[in-house]
Design a protein around this motif. Sequence first.
Motif, mmCIF file in Angstrom:
data_model
loop_
_atom_site.group_PDB
_atom_site.id
_atom_site.type_symbol
_atom_site.label_atom_id
_atom_site.label_comp_id
_atom_site.label_asym_id
_atom_site.label_seq_id
_atom_site.Cartn_x
_atom_site.Cartn_y
_atom_site.Cartn_z
ATOM 1 N N SER A 58 0.818 -1.215 0.000
ATOM 2 C CA SER A 58 0.000 0.000 0.000
ATOM 3 C C SER A 58 0.853 1.268 0.000
ATOM 4 O O SER A 58 0.553 2.217 -0.715
ATOM 5 N N VAL A 59 1.942 1.303 0.785
ATOM 6 C CA VAL A 59 2.739 2.536 0.843
ATOM 7 C C VAL A 59 3.523 2.776 -0.442
ATOM 8 O O VAL A 59 3.779 3.929 -0.793
ATOM 9 N N ASP A 62 1.241 4.745 -2.689
ATOM 10 C CA ASP A 62 0.681 5.985 -2.149
ATOM 11 C C ASP A 62 1.590 7.160 -2.487
ATOM 12 O O ASP A 62 2.675 7.304 -1.933
ATOM 13 N N SER A 63 1.150 8.027 -3.379
ATOM 14 C CA SER A 63 1.978 9.152 -3.826
ATOM 15 C C SER A 63 2.073 10.269 -2.787
ATOM 16 O O SER A 63 2.856 11.200 -2.968
ATOM 17 N N SER A 64 1.322 10.173 -1.694
ATOM 18 C CA SER A 64 1.396 11.205 -0.662
ATOM 19 C C SER A 64 2.441 10.879 0.401
ATOM 20 O O SER A 64 2.547 11.571 1.404
ATOM 21 N N ARG A 65 3.210 9.824 0.162
ATOM 22 C CA ARG A 65 4.234 9.449 1.134
ATOM 23 C C ARG A 65 5.445 8.832 0.457
ATOM 24 O O ARG A 65 5.368 8.373 -0.677
ATOM 25 N N MET A 85 5.399 11.609 5.115
ATOM 26 C CA MET A 85 4.003 11.250 4.897
ATOM 27 C C MET A 85 3.143 12.498 4.767
ATOM 28 O O MET A 85 3.575 13.594 5.122
ATOM 29 N N GLU A 86 1.932 12.269 4.273
ATOM 30 C CA GLU A 86 0.963 13.354 4.110
ATOM 31 C C GLU A 86 1.601 14.540 3.391
ATOM 32 O O GLU A 86 1.425 15.693 3.795
#
Length: 185
Positions: A58-59, A62-65, A85-86
């Motif tokens: 999942s990480v 995830d382009s926000s992290r 992150m975020e």
Amino acid sequence: MKNEQQIKFLESKRLYLRPVEIEDANMIFTTLWDREARRLTGTQKVFSRQGVHQWIESVTLDSSRLDLLICLQENDEPIGDIAMMEIDHVNQNAIVRIAIFEKENWGKGYGTEAMSLLLDYGFHILNVHRIELEVFSYNVRAKKSYEKLGFKQEGILRDKLYYDGEFHDSIMMSVLKNEFKNRST
């Protein structure tokens, strides 16, 4: 992964940061059970190998992290992990966290060195303006490391963590791009 060419995403003299890969799942799973590391990070969750696999999958999507392993240049040994992150490109801010896995690697400056690499990337490549973190009040060594990098205490979240039968404060800290650039380290 020892025999494969290591990706060295960010590098310093002693360390490099590389992407977390699915092949790292067993190693990460094992490190999640160190009692003192769990206390310093406030980790209370129970992890399974399958859960770690799913987390890695999942990480990485995830382009926000950005999740990376901290490795020693001399032998490619992973000694910790670090994440941004975020990542908010509109407001130009992000949150970071770090963990050094084994006690024998604590107090050697590896965490400060790895965080410096990630902060430099965040400020100068991702163009964020503000990076924040939380550190528990009993993790004095980490707080000092963050202060060396220019982090300033912004506030205290009273009794935020309940761990080992006691409440503990969480200290909010942040560093702005110009504070990181102008630090005296």
